[in-house]
Design a protein around this motif. Structure first.
Motif, PDB file in Angstrom:
ATOM      1  N   ARG A  17     -19.209 -47.880  -6.325  1.00 26.39           N
ATOM      2  CA  ARG A  17     -18.264 -46.780  -6.556  1.00 26.39           C
ATOM      3  C   ARG A  17     -18.061 -46.046  -5.249  1.00 26.39           C
ATOM      4  O   ARG A  17     -18.966 -45.917  -4.427  1.00 26.39           O
ATOM      5  N   LEU A  18     -16.844 -45.554  -5.068  1.00 24.01           N
ATOM      6  CA  LEU A  18     -16.471 -44.873  -3.829  1.00 24.01           C
ATOM      7  C   LEU A  18     -16.405 -43.376  -4.094  1.00 24.01           C
ATOM      8  O   LEU A  18     -15.759 -42.927  -5.044  1.00 24.01           O
ATOM      9  N   TYR A  19     -17.066 -42.594  -3.245  1.00 21.58           N
ATOM     10  CA  TYR A  19     -17.223 -41.159  -3.443  1.00 21.58           C
ATOM     11  C   TYR A  19     -16.549 -40.396  -2.304  1.00 21.58           C
ATOM     12  O   TYR A  19     -16.894 -40.563  -1.122  1.00 21.58           O
ATOM     13  N   ASN A  20     -15.593 -39.550  -2.655  1.00 20.61           N
ATOM     14  CA  ASN A  20     -14.895 -38.708  -1.682  1.00 20.61           C
ATOM     15  C   ASN A  20     -15.777 -37.498  -1.390  1.00 20.61           C
ATOM     16  O   ASN A  20     -15.986 -36.648  -2.257  1.00 20.61           O
ATOM     17  N   THR A  21     -16.273 -37.391  -0.171  1.00 16.20           N
ATOM     18  CA  THR A  21     -17.192 -36.301   0.174  1.00 16.20           C
ATOM     19  C   THR A  21     -16.473 -34.958   0.298  1.00 16.20           C
ATOM     20  O   THR A  21     -17.118 -33.921   0.243  1.00 16.20           O
ATOM     21  N   GLU A  22     -15.157 -34.985   0.459  1.00 14.84           N
ATOM     22  CA  GLU A  22     -14.393 -33.741   0.586  1.00 14.84           C
ATOM     23  C   GLU A  22     -14.200 -33.058  -0.758  1.00 14.84           C
ATOM     24  O   GLU A  22     -14.306 -31.845  -0.876  1.00 14.84           O
TER      25      GLU A  22
END
Length: 191
Positions: A17-22
């Motif tokens: 899964r890809l997590y947007n840190t912003e």
């Protein structure tokens, strides 16, 4: 200011899964593609190893677009790219592609800028004037602006229609202008 220049950091978890840190939420490849279209730079890293996976995911985004029939890369170009991995051309291909895309970006920006500037409004010559049909497009653009602005702000001696033009003619010209603008936008998006 420096914050806007930093790439958007996307972390890939072990579950892929890809997590947007912003924004502190999960994103899809389509979301990442949207960020890039909006002009954002992205960096995708593996959370556990710290490996940069950006190139891998960008290639995956391109492959998905191509597989959906959104063909941007001709088969000849794809074939040449595959060949470049097995030949001495590998060393020059990345620089050539980078320079080609930079020239394309600059050309698009200049073309858009020139299309927004009406002839006679600038002291610089318009390189688009040599394009076939440019005069007709310019006249239609001036006609459109004259119709929309009631003639205010147009240069004197413009080649637009005379004030006694009928409303039906103006509607036809407006429809033709809209059609041509849509065609130009389509051609630009294909570039």
């Amino acid at each position: 200011m420096a914050e806007a220049q930093k790439p958007l950091l996307i972390k890939r978890y072990a579950s892929r899964r890809l997590y947007n840190t912003e924004t502190s939420d999960y994103v899809t490849l389509e979301d990442i593609s949207g960020f890039i279209r909006e002009g954002r730079e992205v960096q995708i890293v593996d959370l556990k190893s710290g490996d940069d996976l950006t190139r891998q995911y960008l290639l995956q985004i391109i492959a998905e677009h191509e597989s959906r029939g959104e063909n941007v890369l001709p088969v000849d170009v794809l074939t040449d790219l595959v060949r470049s991995y097995t030949t001495q051309a590998q060393s020059v291909v990345p620089q050539f592609l980078a320079m080609s895309f930079e020239m394309l970006r600059e050309g698009q920006e200049k073309m858009l800028s020139n299309m927004q500037n009406m002839p006679g409004m600038s002291t610089m010559p318009n390189p688009m004037a040599a394009m076939p049909g440019f005069d007709a497009l310019t006249r239609q653009q001036q006609s459109f602006l004259k119709t929309m602005m009631g003639g205010w702000g147009l240069p004197s001696g413009s080649s637009g229609p005379e004030p006694e033009t009928s409303a039906a003619t103006e509607k036809e010209e407006l429809a033709q202008i809209k059609k041509q603008l849509a065609e130009l936008q389509s051609k630009l998006s294909k570039l």
